[in-house]
Design a protein around this motif. Structure first.
Motif, PDB file in Angstrom:
ATOM      1  N   TYR A  75     -12.387  -0.629   4.165  1.00 11.25           N
ATOM      2  CA  TYR A  75     -11.358   0.368   4.449  1.00 11.25           C
ATOM      3  C   TYR A  75     -10.272   0.454   3.378  1.00 11.25           C
ATOM      4  O   TYR A  75      -9.500   1.411   3.362  1.00 11.25           O
ATOM      5  CB  TYR A  75     -10.710   0.110   5.808  1.00 11.25           C
ATOM      6  CG  TYR A  75     -10.188  -1.295   6.027  1.00 11.25           C
ATOM      7  CD1 TYR A  75      -8.905  -1.645   5.645  1.00 11.25           C
ATOM      8  CD2 TYR A  75     -10.991  -2.261   6.626  1.00 11.25           C
ATOM      9  CE1 TYR A  75      -8.423  -2.926   5.851  1.00 11.25           C
ATOM     10  CE2 TYR A  75     -10.515  -3.540   6.842  1.00 11.25           C
ATOM     11  CZ  TYR A  75      -9.230  -3.873   6.458  1.00 11.25           C
ATOM     12  OH  TYR A  75      -8.764  -5.148   6.664  1.00 11.25           O
ATOM     13  N   ARG A  76     -10.172  -0.519   2.466  1.00 12.73           N
ATOM     14  CA  ARG A  76      -9.211  -0.442   1.364  1.00 12.73           C
ATOM     15  C   ARG A  76      -9.424  -1.608   0.408  1.00 12.73           C
ATOM     16  O   ARG A  76     -10.198  -2.524   0.693  1.00 12.73           O
ATOM     17  CB  ARG A  76      -7.770  -0.440   1.858  1.00 12.73           C
ATOM     18  CG  ARG A  76      -7.347  -1.674   2.605  1.00 12.73           C
ATOM     19  CD  ARG A  76      -5.847  -1.718   2.837  1.00 12.73           C
ATOM     20  NE  ARG A  76      -5.112  -2.086   1.636  1.00 12.73           N
ATOM     21  CZ  ARG A  76      -3.840  -2.436   1.641  1.00 12.73           C
ATOM     22  NH1 ARG A  76      -3.149  -2.423   2.755  1.00 12.73           N
ATOM     23  NH2 ARG A  76      -3.237  -2.764   0.526  1.00 12.73           N
ATOM     24  N   THR A  77      -8.732  -1.554  -0.720  1.00  7.10           N
ATOM     25  CA  THR A  77      -8.777  -2.642  -1.697  1.00  7.10           C
ATOM     26  C   THR A  77      -7.418  -3.332  -1.718  1.00  7.10           C
ATOM     27  O   THR A  77      -6.387  -2.687  -1.862  1.00  7.10           O
ATOM     28  CB  THR A  77      -9.102  -2.103  -3.103  1.00  7.10           C
ATOM     29  OG1 THR A  77     -10.392  -1.478  -3.084  1.00  7.10           O
ATOM     30  CG2 THR A  77      -9.102  -3.231  -4.116  1.00  7.10           C
TER      31      THR A  77
ATOM     32  N   TRP B 139       0.833  -1.189   0.000  1.00  7.40           N
ATOM     33  CA  TRP B 139       0.000   0.000   0.000  1.00  7.40           C
ATOM     34  C   TRP B 139       0.877   1.252   0.000  1.00  7.40           C
ATOM     35  O   TRP B 139       1.977   1.250   0.544  1.00  7.40           O
ATOM     36  CB  TRP B 139      -0.888  -0.031   1.241  1.00  7.40           C
ATOM     37  CG  TRP B 139      -1.890   1.071   1.343  1.00  7.40           C
ATOM     38  CD1 TRP B 139      -1.856   2.125   2.207  1.00  7.40           C
ATOM     39  CD2 TRP B 139      -3.074   1.232   0.582  1.00  7.40           C
ATOM     40  NE1 TRP B 139      -2.944   2.922   2.027  1.00  7.40           N
ATOM     41  CE2 TRP B 139      -3.720   2.397   1.034  1.00  7.40           C
ATOM     42  CE3 TRP B 139      -3.655   0.504  -0.452  1.00  7.40           C
ATOM     43  CZ2 TRP B 139      -4.915   2.862   0.488  1.00  7.40           C
ATOM     44  CZ3 TRP B 139      -4.856   0.952  -0.999  1.00  7.40           C
ATOM     45  CH2 TRP B 139      -5.472   2.120  -0.526  1.00  7.40           C
TER      46      TRP B 139
END
Length: 301
Positions: free
Chosen positions: A190-192, A115
């Motif tokens: 909250y994210r991919t 990330w």
């Protein structure tokens, strides 16, 4: 005076009685084991003895986590004793097998994109641990295979809670600039997360015949753990499907749904559309008149 003359004989008789009773019980008790409370206790398997939280140590995790199950009876069996602890434990574990609340569903190597602005691809060993009624399944990661290295350290901050994920979508490797791999996108509220299976060269001689086969296996197992999918954050286009193709060949088509679809850029279309950046277009726009066979079967996300 009368007692004094018989005291020694009486005390010996009492001692002989106590010793005789003790020896008789030693010889008799084992024959009554089938009627004993001890056997009844060990045989109550349906009622259960307790819950072992987590997966069992050594189950695709080596020494990295999991519960170590030991056997340490508080005392010997007075019916079948004397016996050493090893013999006693062997007898007990023959009828009482350890059962844990969680189990390892699958484990193996995947490539994961890190990330942040300096994102890169890292090879990690992932362990998919099942959940139960009160605990989510988790995807745990290690830099080394914990079954082969006693020094393997779990990347605790990278563990993913699965049961409230938004969805998962298969993508071609070239979409993530990994031409020879088959990949998938894991959408959380909250994210991919971006994952790719090892390419065919890495899998040579292994159980899976291709990168796509391994990717599909991971995707199917991960989907099965989504207990509260879309509760925290709604899954886009839930129940919506589109027949999308990469060429005019019906064999290039697939039935995409849910998070596999994109939001249309047109203000007049609020539905999901085929992901054009992956080379997909609606089958009719590819010049295919009849619904391709790959799009005839229902698909549930």
């Amino acid at each position: 005076a009368e007692w004094l003359s018989q005291e020694e004989a009486c005390e010996q008789a009492m001692l002989d009685y106590d010793n005789g009773k003790r020896e008789h019980v030693k010889l008799c008790a084992p024959n009554l084991y089938d009627q004993s409370c001890e056997k009844a206790c060990l045989s109550q398997l349906d009622a259960g003895c307790g819950v072992i939280e987590g997966s069992v140590q050594g189950e695709q995790l080596g020494n990295a986590g999991g519960v170590q199950i030991g056997c340490s009876p508080p005392q010997q069996s007075w019916i079948l004793g004397p016996e050493d602890q090893s013999s006693q434990c062997e007898r007990i574990t023959a009828v009482q097998k350890p059962v844990s609340a969680q189990a390892v569903l699958f484990a193996g190597w995947l490539w994961q994109q890190t990330w942040g602005p300096s994102a890169s691809w890292k090879r990690r060993y992932f362990v998919l641990e099942s959940g139960d009624a009160v605990r989510s399944a988790r995807l745990r990661s290690f830099k080394e295979d914990p079954t082969e290295s006693s020094n393997a350290q779990e990347q605790l901050d990278d563990a993913i809670t699965l049961w409230d994920a938004v969805g998962i979508a298969k993508v071609a490797g070239k979409y993530l600039k990994r031409e020879d791999s088959s990949c998938f996108l894991f959408y959380h509220f909250y994210r991919t997360f971006r994952f790719c299976a090892p390419d065919n060269a890495e899998l040579a001689g292994g159980f899976f015949s291709s990168s796509a086969a391994l990717r599909d296996h991971w995707v199917a197992l991960l989907k099965s753990t989504f207990k509260f999918k879309g509760v925290v954050k709604a899954s886009p286009f839930e129940g919506v499907s589109r027949c999308c193709c990469t060429s005019s060949d019906p064999a290039s088509c697939a039935l995409l749904s849910g998070v596999e679809l994109y939001k249309s850029k047109s203000p007049f279309n609020s539905g999901g559309v085929c992901p054009s950046d992956q080379g997909y277009r609606y089958f009719k726009k590819q010049g295919i008149d009849r619904l391709p066979p790959a799009c005839l079967l229902p698909k549930f996300m």
